[in-house]
Design an enzyme around this catalytic site. Structure first.
Site, short mmCIF file in Angstrom:
data_model
loop_
_atom_site.label_atom_id
_atom_site.label_comp_id
_atom_site.label_asym_id
_atom_site.label_seq_id
_atom_site.Cartn_x
_atom_site.Cartn_y
_atom_site.Cartn_z
CG ASP A 37 -1.99 -1.02 1.14
OD1 ASP A 37 -2.14 -1.83 2.07
OD2 ASP A 37 -2.70 -1.04 0.11
CG ASP A 174 -7.44 -3.05 -0.17
OD1 ASP A 174 -6.56 -2.41 -0.76
OD2 ASP A 174 -7.38 -3.32 1.04
C1 DX5 Z 1 -6.22 0.79 3.26
C2 DX5 Z 1 -5.38 -0.19 2.49
C3 DX5 Z 1 -5.78 -1.62 2.73
C4 DX5 Z 1 -5.58 -2.02 4.15
C5 DX5 Z 1 -6.24 -3.33 4.38
O1 DX5 Z 1 -6.04 2.05 2.73
O2 DX5 Z 1 -5.50 0.03 1.10
O3 DX5 Z 1 -5.00 -2.51 1.91
O4 DX5 Z 1 -4.21 -2.11 4.41
O5 DX5 Z 1 -6.11 -3.55 5.74
P1 DX5 Z 1 -7.30 -4.25 6.54
O6 DX5 Z 1 -7.43 -5.62 5.90
O7 DX5 Z 1 -6.78 -4.30 7.95
O8 DX5 Z 1 -8.51 -3.40 6.36
#
Ligand code: DX5
Length: 215
Positions: A37, A174
């Site tokens: 990310d 996501d």
């Molecule tokens: C948020 C990110 C996601 C996040 C997912 O902006 O794009 O990829 O890291 O994390 P979880 O699964 O904890 O929501």
């Protein structure tokens, strides 16, 4: 969607970055992709990491770069130089069709597949101009910027609409994907699930990944 067709991409944003190589090793056998990310503190409030972080890691997992940045066209070369597998940018960062198509092409010319992402509040129509030309549609189920947020169920209707209109499109979800929400995502038609906090907070990460896949 049967479990063998579901790709699981742990997001390293939720990993212990002080032990990143070990954290990656703990998911490498069972995951399909590894999501990175990239946040610039402008497109999203958070600042995360960039290509230098990846220079220090070894993995056989295909790297999936999620650019949560303004001017994503300026960021792709450093990741293409690392031979990443996939790069997604946000539709909200590139509003016009010609620029979206040019960025798809630049990513593909660099040897990666190209995807476009939409935030929870962005309608599916906002990408109707390029949805037939993308390798992947990323439908965010949280407002981007941080891991560990709550899943926004309203986005599931977008997933269902995208799946019914584009039966062969890779649809990635996501944000807030865990043992409870993954079945909702799969039933709606998503076939690529990103998960950060659920996987990296699990003691048995292999089991967590299998659970997300529906095994
Ligand atoms: C948020 C990110 C996601 C996040 C997912 O902006 O794009 O990829 O890291 O994390 P979880 O699964 O904890 O929501």
């Amino acid at each position: 969607m049967s479990s063998e067709n579901i790709l699981i991409a742990p997001s390293i944003l939720s990993a212990d970055l002080s032990r990143l190589q070990e954290e990656i090793a703990s998911v490498e056998k069972d995951a399909d992709w590894l999501q990175v990310d990239v946040m610039d503190g402008h497109f999203v409030p958070n600042l995360s990491f960039g290509a230098p972080l990846l220079k220090g890691i070894q993995t056989k997992l295909p790297l999936d770069i999620h650019l949560m940045v303004e001017n994503p066209e300026d960021r792709i070369e450093e990741f293409l130089a690392l031979h990443v597998h996939h790069i997604s940018f946000h539709a909200e960062a590139i509003p016009d069709t010609a620029s979206r198509l040019a960025l798809f092409q630049a990513i593909r010319d660099g040897g990666a597949t190209a995807g476009i992402a939409i935030n929870p509040e962005t309608p599916l129509e906002a990408v109707s101009d390029v949805i037939d030309k993308t390798d992947l549609l990323l439908i965010m189920s949280v407002h981007p910027g941080f891991g560990g947020q709550g899943f926004i169920e309203d986005v599931l209707s977008k997933v269902r609409s995208a799946r019914s209109a584009h039966p062969f499109l890779m649809i990635q979800m996501d944000g807030g994907v865990d043992e409870k929400t993954a079945p909702l995502c799969r039933e709606a038609g998503a076939n690529n699930l990103v998960s950060g906090s659920y996987i990296f907070s699990s003691k048995d990460r292999a089991k967590a990944i299998r659970t997300l896949r529906g095994e």
